[in-house]
Write a protein that holds these residues in place. Structure first.
Motif, PDB file in Angstrom:
ATOM      1  N   ALA A 212      90.224  60.440  77.149  1.00 55.45           N
ATOM      2  CA  ALA A 212      88.876  60.661  76.640  1.00 55.45           C
ATOM      3  C   ALA A 212      87.911  60.179  77.711  1.00 55.45           C
ATOM      4  N   ALA A 213      86.628  60.435  77.476  1.00 57.48           N
ATOM      5  CA  ALA A 213      85.600  59.967  78.400  1.00 57.48           C
ATOM      6  C   ALA A 213      84.425  59.442  77.593  1.00 57.48           C
ATOM      7  N   SER A 214      83.804  58.401  78.087  1.00 63.17           N
ATOM      8  CA  SER A 214      82.607  57.860  77.453  1.00 63.17           C
ATOM      9  C   SER A 214      81.465  58.863  77.579  1.00 63.17           C
ATOM     10  N   LEU A 215      80.803  59.147  76.475  1.00 57.05           N
ATOM     11  CA  LEU A 215      79.675  60.077  76.488  1.00 57.05           C
ATOM     12  C   LEU A 215      78.583  59.603  77.443  1.00 57.05           C
ATOM     13  N   ASP A 237      64.978  59.100  81.131  1.00 56.12           N
ATOM     14  CA  ASP A 237      65.028  58.380  79.865  1.00 56.12           C
ATOM     15  C   ASP A 237      66.275  58.837  79.111  1.00 56.12           C
ATOM     16  N   LEU A 238      67.302  57.987  79.123  1.00 50.69           N
ATOM     17  CA  LEU A 238      68.570  58.311  78.468  1.00 50.69           C
ATOM     18  C   LEU A 238      68.713  57.439  77.231  1.00 50.69           C
ATOM     19  N   VAL A 239      68.739  58.057  76.078  1.00 52.14           N
ATOM     20  CA  VAL A 239      68.780  57.306  74.824  1.00 52.14           C
ATOM     21  C   VAL A 239      69.806  57.929  73.885  1.00 52.14           C
ATOM     22  N   GLY A 240      70.732  57.121  73.384  1.00 52.54           N
ATOM     23  CA  GLY A 240      71.703  57.610  72.417  1.00 52.54           C
ATOM     24  C   GLY A 240      72.915  56.716  72.349  1.00 52.54           C
ATOM     25  N   PRO A 241      73.650  56.761  71.241  1.00 54.60           N
ATOM     26  CA  PRO A 241      74.854  55.936  71.085  1.00 54.60           C
ATOM     27  C   PRO A 241      76.009  56.482  71.911  1.00 54.60           C
ATOM     28  N   GLY A 275      56.820  64.130  87.370  1.00 57.63           N
ATOM     29  CA  GLY A 275      57.669  64.733  86.354  1.00 57.63           C
ATOM     30  C   GLY A 275      58.655  63.754  85.726  1.00 57.63           C
ATOM     31  N   ARG A 276      59.041  64.035  84.492  1.00 66.27           N
ATOM     32  CA  ARG A 276      59.970  63.181  83.758  1.00 66.27           C
ATOM     33  C   ARG A 276      61.049  64.021  83.079  1.00 66.27           C
ATOM     34  N   VAL A 277      62.225  63.418  82.911  1.00 64.63           N
ATOM     35  CA  VAL A 277      63.325  64.065  82.200  1.00 64.63           C
ATOM     36  C   VAL A 277      63.835  63.105  81.129  1.00 64.63           C
ATOM     37  N   GLY A 278      63.946  63.610  79.916  1.00 63.45           N
ATOM     38  CA  GLY A 278      64.505  62.811  78.834  1.00 63.45           C
ATOM     39  C   GLY A 278      65.781  63.454  78.307  1.00 63.45           C
ATOM     40  N   VAL A 279      66.812  62.636  78.122  1.00 64.07           N
ATOM     41  CA  VAL A 279      68.047  63.104  77.508  1.00 64.07           C
ATOM     42  C   VAL A 279      68.296  62.198  76.310  1.00 64.07           C
ATOM     43  N   GLU A 287      82.377  66.895  58.475  1.00 59.78           N
ATOM     44  CA  GLU A 287      83.761  66.961  58.029  1.00 59.78           C
ATOM     45  C   GLU A 287      84.691  67.092  59.234  1.00 59.78           C
ATOM     46  N   GLY A 288      85.637  66.187  59.343  1.00 58.91           N
ATOM     47  CA  GLY A 288      86.608  66.235  60.436  1.00 58.91           C
ATOM     48  C   GLY A 288      86.193  65.470  61.677  1.00 58.91           C
ATOM     49  N   GLY A 289      85.031  64.815  61.661  1.00 63.90           N
ATOM     50  CA  GLY A 289      84.636  64.062  62.845  1.00 63.90           C
ATOM     51  C   GLY A 289      83.146  63.856  62.946  1.00 63.90           C
ATOM     52  N   GLU A 290      82.597  64.049  64.153  1.00 65.64           N
ATOM     53  CA  GLU A 290      81.179  63.879  64.410  1.00 65.64           C
ATOM     54  C   GLU A 290      80.622  65.130  65.078  1.00 65.64           C
ATOM     55  N   ARG A 291      79.311  65.225  65.090  1.00 69.65           N
ATOM     56  CA  ARG A 291      78.655  66.293  65.843  1.00 69.65           C
ATOM     57  C   ARG A 291      77.652  65.667  66.801  1.00 69.65           C
ATOM     58  N   LEU A 292      77.754  66.046  68.064  1.00 70.55           N
ATOM     59  CA  LEU A 292      76.801  65.602  69.073  1.00 70.55           C
ATOM     60  C   LEU A 292      75.582  66.508  69.032  1.00 70.55           C
ATOM     61  N   ASP A 293      74.419  65.899  68.900  1.00 73.16           N
ATOM     62  CA  ASP A 293      73.144  66.628  68.889  1.00 73.16           C
ATOM     63  C   ASP A 293      72.339  66.094  70.066  1.00 73.16           C
ATOM     64  N   LEU A 294      72.279  66.859  71.166  1.00 78.46           N
ATOM     65  CA  LEU A 294      71.672  66.397  72.412  1.00 78.46           C
ATOM     66  C   LEU A 294      70.466  67.255  72.782  1.00 78.46           C
TER      67      LEU A 294
END
Length: 363
Positions: A212-215, A237-241, A275-279, A287-294
């Motif tokens: 696996a790989a860390s998100l 700007d990188l924000v997320g679990p 300029g700026r970039v946000g992720v 059901e069955g896991g998680e969903r990544l919403d990026l």
């Protein structure tokens, strides 16, 4: 001081009723049939019982251990592998007494014949009816084979990564010969950058044995070539679990982020100093896991004009992600800055070969 009866080589008993004797006999049969080594210590940390697995593990019989009349640590755990003495007060197993329940860890024991061997242990204090601590119980297993298997896997993974890197280098060499004199330098540089992005993702996966790989590591690795070139780190700007990604998801997501970053550097927010970039991303239970919403968002860049044709990067993002992972990806071109919204279902990570065994082979 309350201690255990050590007059027999079986579990200590307080009295001998027929029912109690039968219970003790059954318990001894269970413990001696167990494959894990079990030790029972009194409040001095002297061993008063060890099952057959413990005798096989250490090379010492219970009779020999009782005759030593000293803490178990001084018999099987007295020396570090480098030859230094191992004081009892530094012993993680001893620290299970008198406070910690289910103290877990790994240590290195010394066999009766003098060789060292790695073990995994679980230790807990034993309490009497008044909750007073009167001893410790320890479960121990030899993890020599596990350590050897992990090392073999590490070597194989490193060799795999090395060969993949060689293959990518060969592809770059072939491309250099093919492109020479037939295309401009910009196209060649773009191709090389995509190879580097793919190579960086392989590094992230290799550090996790391709399980696996860390998100967050995937996001940071994909943006690193551009982020390191910037003096102003606040442009990103990188924000997320964090979570663990399947290798296929990690590779495709990293390539998508690389294409977005490259476009931002050439034409979008990162082509101008302000300029700026946000992720930003979230994880939603499905059901069955998680969903990544990026969400990828560019701001304070040049006014955006929607392109008249889709390039490789757009096709990779908008077609590959939905096709491979039943997700969605939408790139928008509002005047204020490019945005991209990616949704990917993240199924639970299973063990290697699970898809074949359960009949759920990946597409």
């Amino acid at each position: 001081m309350q201690t255990f009866d050590t007059s027999t080589t079986t579990l200590p008993t307080l009295r001998r009723g027929s029912q109690l004797h039968e219970t003790e006999r059954r318990l001894n049969a269970v413990l001696n049939n167990a494959s894990v080594a079990i030790f029972l210590m009194d409040d001095r940390q002297h061993c008063v019982y060890m099952n057959r697995a413990a005798e096989l593990l250490t090379g010492f019989s219970l009779t020999e251990v009782l005759a030593r009349d000293c803490p178990l640590h001084d018999i099987v755990h007295h020396t570090y592998p480098d030859g230094r003495p191992f004081p009892l007060e530094e012993c993680a197993i001893d620290r299970a007494f008198p406070e910690n329940n289910q103290e877990r860890g790994e240590e290195v024991f010394v066999h009766k014949d003098g060789r060292f061997y790695p073990v995994g242990f679980t230790a807990s204090p034993i309490r009497d009816d008044d909750a007073k601590i009167i001893g410790t119980i320890i479960e121990v297993r030899d993890i020599t084979e596990e350590k050897a298997a992990a090392e073999r896997q590490r070597l194989l993974t490193n060799e795999l990564n090395h060969r993949v890197k060689n293959t990518l280098a060969t592809v770059q060499s072939i491309a250099a010969q093919t492109f020479r004199g037939r295309t401009d330098d910009a196209a060649r540089q773009m191709f090389d950058a995509r190879m580097v992005a793919l190579s960086n993702t392989h590094n992230v996966l290799t550090s996790q044995n391709w399980e696996a790989a860390s998100l967050r590591s995937v996001v940071e690795s994909a943006l690193a070539p551009h982020a390191l070139a910037e003096v102003d780190t606040a442009r990103f700007d990188l924000v997320g679990p964090d979570t663990r990604l399947h290798p296929k998801v990690a590779v495709t997501l990293a390539m998508a982020l690389h294409e977005l970053m490259t476009n931002a550097a050439k034409y979008g927010a990162l082509s101008v100093p302000e300029g700026r970039v946000g992720v930003h991303w979230t994880l939603e239970r499905i059901e069955g896991g998680e969903r990544l919403d990026l969400a990828w968002t560019e701001t304070a860049g040049p006014t955006v004009v929607e392109p008249t044709r889709r390039g490789f990067g757009s096709r990779l993002i908008e077609r590959q992600l939905p096709m491979e992972f039943d997700g969605s990806a939408v790139i928008a071109y509002p005047p204020g800055g490019v945005t991209c919204h990616i949704r990917i279902p993240l199924t639970a990570l299973g063990w290697h070969g699970q898809d074949l065994v359960t009949g759920r082979a990946t597409r």
